[in-house]
Every structure is written in C-alpha cells, then in structure tokens.
Scaffold this motif. Structure first.
Motif, mmCIF file in Angstrom:
data_model
loop_
_atom_site.group_PDB
_atom_site.id
_atom_site.type_symbol
_atom_site.label_atom_id
_atom_site.label_comp_id
_atom_site.label_asym_id
_atom_site.label_seq_id
_atom_site.Cartn_x
_atom_site.Cartn_y
_atom_site.Cartn_z
ATOM 1 N N UNK A 1 -0.874 9.859 -2.019
ATOM 2 C CA UNK A 1 -0.211 11.056 -1.516
ATOM 3 C C UNK A 1 0.727 11.587 -2.601
ATOM 4 N N UNK B 1 0.822 -1.212 0.000
ATOM 5 C CA UNK B 1 0.000 0.000 0.000
ATOM 6 C C UNK B 1 0.855 1.261 0.000
ATOM 7 N N UNK C 1 3.503 4.064 -0.930
ATOM 8 C CA UNK C 1 4.281 4.585 -2.063
ATOM 9 C C UNK C 1 5.748 4.839 -1.703
ATOM 10 N N UNK C 2 6.085 4.808 -0.413
ATOM 11 C CA UNK C 2 7.475 5.046 -0.009
ATOM 12 C C UNK C 2 8.280 3.749 0.082
ATOM 13 N N UNK D 1 12.111 3.282 -1.046
ATOM 14 C CA UNK D 1 12.847 4.549 -1.103
ATOM 15 C C UNK D 1 13.994 4.620 -0.090
ATOM 16 N N UNK E 1 10.789 9.977 8.223
ATOM 17 C CA UNK E 1 10.741 11.304 7.594
ATOM 18 C C UNK E 1 10.521 11.225 6.098
ATOM 19 N N UNK E 2 10.879 10.101 5.485
ATOM 20 C CA UNK E 2 10.577 9.902 4.058
ATOM 21 C C UNK E 2 9.111 9.474 3.922
ATOM 22 N N UNK F 1 5.407 9.971 4.364
ATOM 23 C CA UNK F 1 4.719 11.268 4.408
ATOM 24 C C UNK F 1 3.515 11.248 5.358
ATOM 25 N N UNK F 2 3.413 10.187 6.139
ATOM 26 C CA UNK F 2 2.318 10.044 7.105
ATOM 27 C C UNK F 2 0.956 10.075 6.405
ATOM 28 N N UNK F 3 0.904 9.514 5.208
ATOM 29 C CA UNK F 3 -0.366 9.535 4.463
ATOM 30 C C UNK F 3 -1.381 8.577 5.069
ATOM 31 N N UNK G 1 3.755 15.356 1.465
ATOM 32 C CA UNK G 1 2.993 15.454 2.715
ATOM 33 C C UNK G 1 3.867 15.228 3.939
ATOM 34 N N UNK G 2 3.271 15.459 5.107
ATOM 35 C CA UNK G 2 3.964 15.196 6.364
ATOM 36 C C UNK G 2 5.204 16.046 6.554
ATOM 37 N N UNK H 1 15.032 15.628 2.033
ATOM 38 C CA UNK H 1 15.147 14.406 1.228
ATOM 39 C C UNK H 1 14.465 14.559 -0.135
ATOM 40 N N UNK I 1 4.637 8.208 -8.386
ATOM 41 C CA UNK I 1 3.317 7.545 -8.363
ATOM 42 C C UNK I 1 2.220 8.542 -8.697
ATOM 43 N N UNK J 1 -1.930 5.338 4.434
ATOM 44 C CA UNK J 1 -2.503 4.281 3.600
ATOM 45 C C UNK J 1 -2.179 2.894 4.172
ATOM 46 N N UNK K 1 8.941 9.317 -4.702
ATOM 47 C CA UNK K 1 7.598 9.072 -4.140
ATOM 48 C C UNK K 1 6.557 9.678 -5.086
ATOM 49 N N UNK L 1 16.142 7.413 8.354
ATOM 50 C CA UNK L 1 15.333 8.484 7.767
ATOM 51 C C UNK L 1 13.939 7.988 7.367
#
Lengths: 235, 136
Positions: free
Chosen positions: B34, A33, A35-36, A39, A67-68, A70-72, B38-39, B46, B56, A74, B53, A64
């Motif tokens: 996203x 789920x 997207x990071x 990465x 922090x990479x 994004x707290x989305x 975000x966040x 970075x 997508x 999902x 990211x 890191x």
C-alpha cells in the motif's frame, strides 16, 4: 497490574466472537506483513486484535491505530488462522463517535449526503465548469484538440455513466480531460449526472456504513434514471 | 515504467500497451505494498505516519529504477506524486493509468458531420441546463 477476568468482558461493540481469542495464535505474521507496524507506539495488528479479544476494545477504538492503518488487508491475507483483521479494524472506525472521526472524512461524508458531493460544489457551478472545460478541449493545442467535444450531462441511453472525484472540479479540473480525451478518441457514448455525481465514498473510510450505502444507491439511481447499463467508477 | 498497484491484470496490460519497457514493482502482487495514503489516510490528519508508511512504497519505487510510475487510484497517485516524490527524492514522474492512455493517443479528428451533430446536441443540452456558452 489488574487481572483480566475473561468471563466478565464488557459486551463487545465490535461484535467480535469471543472464540477469536483462541483463533489468533499470536504468531505475529500480521505484524511482519503490516507496513504500519511501528508507526503507533504500542499498537500493531497483533496487539490490537489481542486487546480486542481480551475485552480491551475501547482502548483500540480510542487509539489512532485504526486510522493510521490504511485497511490494505495484507495482515488478513497473510494470517494463517484466517482472522478478519481488516474487517475488525474498519469496525473500530465505525464504532467511534462521529465527532471524533479524525480529519475531514466525516465532514465530507455529511457534505456529500447533504449536497451530493464531498466538497459541496453547487450544481450550476459544476455545469458551467464542465461546459467551460469542454470548450477548452475543443481548442486545446498542448494535446491534440478535440473539435466536437463536450461533456454530455444527463444524457439518456448512453453506454457509460461516469462518476467524478470532487477533488478534480475543485482543485485539478484539467485532470478530468484525460478520461474525456479517451472517450472522444473512441467516440464513446457516455454521460455524467448533473446531481449526486460524487464517486469518492468517504463513508467507506470513516466506517459509516449507512452513508456508504446511500452513496452507492445514488450512483445506481443515476444509472437507472438515465437508462445507462454500465457505471464507470474511476476511484 | 513501473506499475504501482495491486488492482489487477487489466491495468497492467493497458500500461504495457503504452510503454515499451514496463517493469513490475515486485515479483508477487501481495508484496506490492500500500502507498500509505489508502483507507482515507490522504484526507486524514496523520501526515507523519502517512509519510513513514509511504517510505516502504518509496523504496519499492526506487528499486525499480523506472522513470515513471503508474497508479490506478487517486489516493496512490496523490501520495506518490505530491508527497513521496518530494519526501524521498524519488525524481520520478507519476501518472494515472488513464492519463498514460490519454497521453499515448493519436486522435483521428472527427468529421465535419460528426462535429456538427455533436454541437447541435451540446447546444440543446446547454439550453436545457441554462448554460450560456458566451458567458464562459
């Protein structure tokens, strides 16, 4: 490789309930789920949560990954077990030393606490900028001009109080006019505060709950002081 | 027109009032990913990860075939407009949802009485705050 003794896990800074080690099925739905995923070598929602559950949380906090991400949310939304991944990763930000918060998030948060906005724009500069942009709105011919327009500051009993994003007065002042033009057309009764007008709450992002709360209290306090019932928070 | 957020039906409805041909980014809002900024990532160091990211999101935007993408958030708008458009050659216009509304307005000019009244209030405010209009 050193064997992990789960009974001897260090006390969790993240205050993660040990039963979480069992809640996660390691199914990897979160990984698909997210997207990071891919990465940050070695890290994805599943490996991060497993590491934390197994007592290796400091490795996640020092990486890191939080922090990479994004707290989305999902990952958490899709988790069949209801693991609170989003909450956990944000907590990883919270427990990191403040001088190790990457980028300008902590600096901006402290600036906001001290000066009332993330970029430290002084009150008088802001008032002059708002007056000057208001005068431009009266004459602007690219869009329809708005004779009679000005930015109402500290106006009591308005219908709406609006927070502002410091990036706009700092770098993109004309972008504030989009919202203002709508207010003008609607003949809305609105106002902004001359102090503590910042709408961007970087404490949310840096994991700084205390500063986040102060910022929210300031927004509420402005509305109470000016007796405005509705807060518009265009963030 | 494509709407790029997972922030709700109201923004979607507003966008549809301003555009004749609004298309959805995806079928299910949970798949509307996203933007990658975000966040706090837009303010973070970075950049490579933020852009990777965002690939997508760039792919989702491209797939709509839309000429304009609307965002209800400052971070999404900046990421799409200032970064993804360039990095992934999107050739798309990006607007805030309130910018779209503002651009769609036909403003009925205020009456002379309304203007006079507003200027009187404005002048009182400037005196109170020590703002000199002549100096601006």
């Amino acid at each position: 490789m050193e064997v992990l003794d789960l009974d001897k896990r260090p006390k969790s800074k993240l205050e993660l309930d040990p039963k979480w080690a069992n809640i996660c099925y390691t199914c990897g739905t979160c990984v698909s789920a997210c997207p990071a995923t891919g990465l940050v070598p070695g890290w994805n929602p599943r490996t991060a949560l497993r590491a934390i559950a197994l007592g290796l949380e400091q490795e996640v906090i020092d990486s890191k990954w939080p922090w990479v991400c994004t707290l989305c949310g999902r990952c958490q939304f899709k988790c069949p077990q209801g693991a609170e991944l989003l909450k956990t990763f944000r907590k990883c930000r919270t427990v990191r030393d403040r001088d190790k918060v990457p980028g300008s998030l902590h600096k901006g948060t402290m600036m906001n606490i001290e000066k009332g906005n993330n970029l430290g724009i002084p009150r008088d500069d802001m008032l002059h900028l708002l007056a000057s942009l208001g005068a431009e709105m009266e004459e602007d011919d690219e869009h329809a001009s708005c004779p009679g327009f000005y930015v109402p500051v500290d106006q009591e009993d308005a219908n709406i109080i609006v927070t502002m994003n410091s990036k706009e007065p700092f770098a993109e002042p004309d972008d504030m006019k989009f919202l203002w033009r709508i207010f003008h057309a609607a003949k809305e009764s609105w106002t902004v505060s001359s102090t503590n007008w910042e709408g961007v709450n970087w404490g949310l992002f840096s994991g700084d709950d205390e500063s986040m709360k102060i910022q929210v209290e300031r927004v509420l306090e402005n509305a109470r002081r000016l007796k405005v019932k509705t807060i518009l928070y265009p963030e | 027109m494509a709407f790029g957020d997972h922030c709700g039906e109201m923004s979607r409805w507003i966008t549809a009032q301003c555009c004749e041909n609004m298309v959805e980014m995806v079928d299910n809002p949970v798949d509307n990913l996203c933007c990658g900024a975000g966040g706090g990532a837009w303010a973070g160091p970075y950049a490579k990860e933020r852009i990777d990211f965002g690939k997508w999101k760039a792919d989702q935007i491209k797939a709509t075939g839309a000429e304009m993408v609307v965002a209800a958030c400052h971070n999404c708008r900046d990421q799409i407009k200032k970064s993804l458009t360039k990095e992934f050659d999107l050739g798309i216009e990006t607007k805030y949802v309130w910018e779209l509304v503002s651009d769609s307005l036909v403003i009925k000019p205020w009456t002379k009485t309304e203007i006079t009244k507003a200027r009187k209030k404005r002048n009182a405010q400037f005196v109170r705050d020590g703002v000199d209009l002549e100096e601006l």
